[in-house]
Design a protein around this motif. Sequence first.
Motif, PDB file in Angstrom:
ATOM      1  N   UNK A 227       0.917  -1.165  -0.030  1.00 24.54           N
ATOM      2  CA  UNK A 227       0.028  -0.018  -0.119  1.00 24.54           C
ATOM      3  C   UNK A 227       0.843   1.168   0.158  1.00 24.54           C
ATOM      4  N   UNK A 228       0.745   2.062  -0.913  1.00 26.95           N
ATOM      5  CA  UNK A 228       1.508   3.259  -1.120  1.00 26.95           C
ATOM      6  C   UNK A 228       0.793   4.747  -0.997  1.00 26.95           C
ATOM      7  N   UNK A 229       1.109   5.228   0.309  1.00 22.68           N
ATOM      8  CA  UNK A 229       0.318   6.411   0.784  1.00 22.68           C
ATOM      9  C   UNK A 229       1.080   7.737   0.205  1.00 22.68           C
ATOM     10  N   UNK A 230       0.389   8.608  -0.185  1.00 21.22           N
ATOM     11  CA  UNK A 230       0.786   9.903  -0.617  1.00 21.22           C
ATOM     12  C   UNK A 230       1.319  10.958   0.678  1.00 21.22           C
TER      13      UNK A 230
ATOM     14  N   UNK B 293      -0.038  11.390  -8.571  1.00 19.32           N
ATOM     15  CA  UNK B 293       0.155  10.690  -9.592  1.00 19.32           C
ATOM     16  C   UNK B 293       0.958   9.684  -9.647  1.00 19.32           C
ATOM     17  N   UNK B 294       2.077   9.924  -8.739  1.00 21.96           N
ATOM     18  CA  UNK B 294       3.160   9.085  -8.681  1.00 21.96           C
ATOM     19  C   UNK B 294       2.878   7.417  -7.869  1.00 21.96           C
ATOM     20  N   UNK B 295       1.929   7.785  -6.923  1.00 21.95           N
ATOM     21  CA  UNK B 295       1.741   6.652  -6.137  1.00 21.95           C
ATOM     22  C   UNK B 295       0.663   5.959  -7.045  1.00 21.95           C
ATOM     23  N   UNK B 296      -0.238   6.562  -7.602  1.00 26.48           N
ATOM     24  CA  UNK B 296      -1.426   5.890  -8.443  1.00 26.48           C
ATOM     25  C   UNK B 296      -0.535   5.072  -9.632  1.00 26.48           C
ATOM     26  N   UNK B 297       0.188   5.702 -10.408  1.00 24.36           N
ATOM     27  CA  UNK B 297       0.907   5.013 -11.287  1.00 24.36           C
ATOM     28  C   UNK B 297       1.676   3.905 -11.014  1.00 24.36           C
ATOM     29  N   UNK B 298       2.494   3.929  -9.821  1.00 24.11           N
ATOM     30  CA  UNK B 298       3.210   2.940  -9.344  1.00 24.11           C
ATOM     31  C   UNK B 298       2.521   1.867  -9.015  1.00 24.11           C
ATOM     32  N   UNK B 299       1.203   2.199  -8.050  1.00 26.78           N
ATOM     33  CA  UNK B 299       0.121   0.963  -7.790  1.00 26.78           C
ATOM     34  C   UNK B 299      -0.297   0.091  -8.910  1.00 26.78           C
ATOM     35  N   UNK B 300      -0.599   0.940 -10.081  1.00 21.59           N
ATOM     36  CA  UNK B 300      -0.999   0.074 -11.119  1.00 21.59           C
ATOM     37  C   UNK B 300       0.107  -0.718 -11.912  1.00 21.59           C
ATOM     38  N   UNK B 301       1.350   0.058 -12.033  1.00 20.46           N
ATOM     39  CA  UNK B 301       2.515  -0.865 -12.403  1.00 20.46           C
ATOM     40  C   UNK B 301       2.758  -2.017 -11.892  1.00 20.46           C
ATOM     41  N   UNK B 302       2.733  -1.847 -10.637  1.00 16.56           N
ATOM     42  CA  UNK B 302       3.273  -3.122  -9.717  1.00 16.56           C
ATOM     43  C   UNK B 302       2.253  -3.989  -9.412  1.00 16.56           C
ATOM     44  N   UNK B 303       0.691  -3.478  -9.328  1.00 19.99           N
ATOM     45  CA  UNK B 303      -0.068  -4.421  -8.889  1.00 19.99           C
ATOM     46  C   UNK B 303      -0.476  -3.982  -7.628  1.00 19.99           C
ATOM     47  N   UNK B 304      -0.392  -3.071  -7.051  1.00 19.68           N
ATOM     48  CA  UNK B 304      -0.347  -2.712  -5.477  1.00 19.68           C
ATOM     49  C   UNK B 304      -1.746  -1.691  -5.524  1.00 19.68           C
ATOM     50  N   UNK B 305      -1.514  -1.186  -4.347  1.00 21.16           N
ATOM     51  CA  UNK B 305      -2.686  -0.201  -4.074  1.00 21.16           C
ATOM     52  C   UNK B 305      -2.248   1.026  -3.524  1.00 21.16           C
ATOM     53  N   UNK B 306      -2.843   2.343  -3.395  1.00 21.47           N
ATOM     54  CA  UNK B 306      -2.286   3.561  -3.162  1.00 21.47           C
ATOM     55  C   UNK B 306      -3.591   4.248  -2.117  1.00 21.47           C
ATOM     56  N   UNK B 307      -2.977   5.323  -1.424  1.00 17.04           N
ATOM     57  CA  UNK B 307      -3.781   6.247  -0.656  1.00 17.04           C
ATOM     58  C   UNK B 307      -3.482   7.586  -1.155  1.00 17.04           C
ATOM     59  N   UNK B 308      -4.460   8.580  -0.779  1.00  9.08           N
ATOM     60  CA  UNK B 308      -4.100   9.953  -1.219  1.00  9.08           C
ATOM     61  C   UNK B 308      -4.242  10.721   0.180  1.00  9.08           C
TER      62      UNK B 308
END
Length: 282
Positions: free
Chosen positions: A36-39, A46-61
């Motif tokens: 889980x990648x929090x901003x 944009x960075x955490x969203x892109x990385x989450x999609x690239x790596x199959x992970x998730x993100x928070x804003x």
Amino acid sequence: MPRWIDTHCHLDAAEFDRDRSAVRARAAVAGVAHCVLPAVGVADFAAVRTLAHDFGDSYALGIHPLFVGQAQESDLALLDAELALRKADTRLVAVGEIGLDYFVPALTQSPLRERQEHFYREQLLLARKHGLPVILHVRRSADRLLKHLRELAPQDGWRGIAHAFNGSRQQADEFLKLGLKLGFGGAVTFEPARQLRRLAAELPLEALVLETDSPDIPPHWLYATAQQRGGGQAQGRNEPAELPRIAAVVAELRGITLDALALATTANASAALPRLRALTTW
């Protein structure tokens, strides 16, 4: 091999610029199946969203309390707009990292103390508006965090994680009553952290989730003291691949197997951040 969720890591941090893909690959080999990648501010959304999609992970804003001094009031409107725009994105799992920090001296004094509280409350309201859990920064601020959580609680209660929890048992119980889980990471690996290790051992198993907060909060095997750093030894960089070794410390403290801890903390993470259920179907 057990499979783990790192519920808090900053893969977008500059410390990973030179080898980010290799870092995530090492974590996968070690059994870290999801991160889980929090901003920490609008510039990171944009960075955490892109990385989450690239790596199959998730993100928070969210907007981190350490960055409210640089944040603009308009950033709250930008966060609101981004949460609305991404509402159908199943990889958006929370509002975070948000909270209060009373460790940094400047943040304990006016005007930053009040500014922190303003940004925290406004982001709790946004989480409530958009029906999302919260990922909370808790550093010498548990009681104030709890006060605002109680005052602004949604009808169906809060969900989320009190990240890097290091408070008292009484404070832990209050977060749990409000519906949150407690994040444990590298700090629990230090033997002098007796209270934290006691909490990791004695809290109900359903209270715990695991995290690295990488590249921050290195476990003891990566940590260099001030004296060692003065002698030229570099501070070790924390990364998600360290999570299984951190988990082994927690499992030993609790007297349970790694498999049992992995199953429990995966279920706990999904309870805290419900969108993880569809993303972690192993």
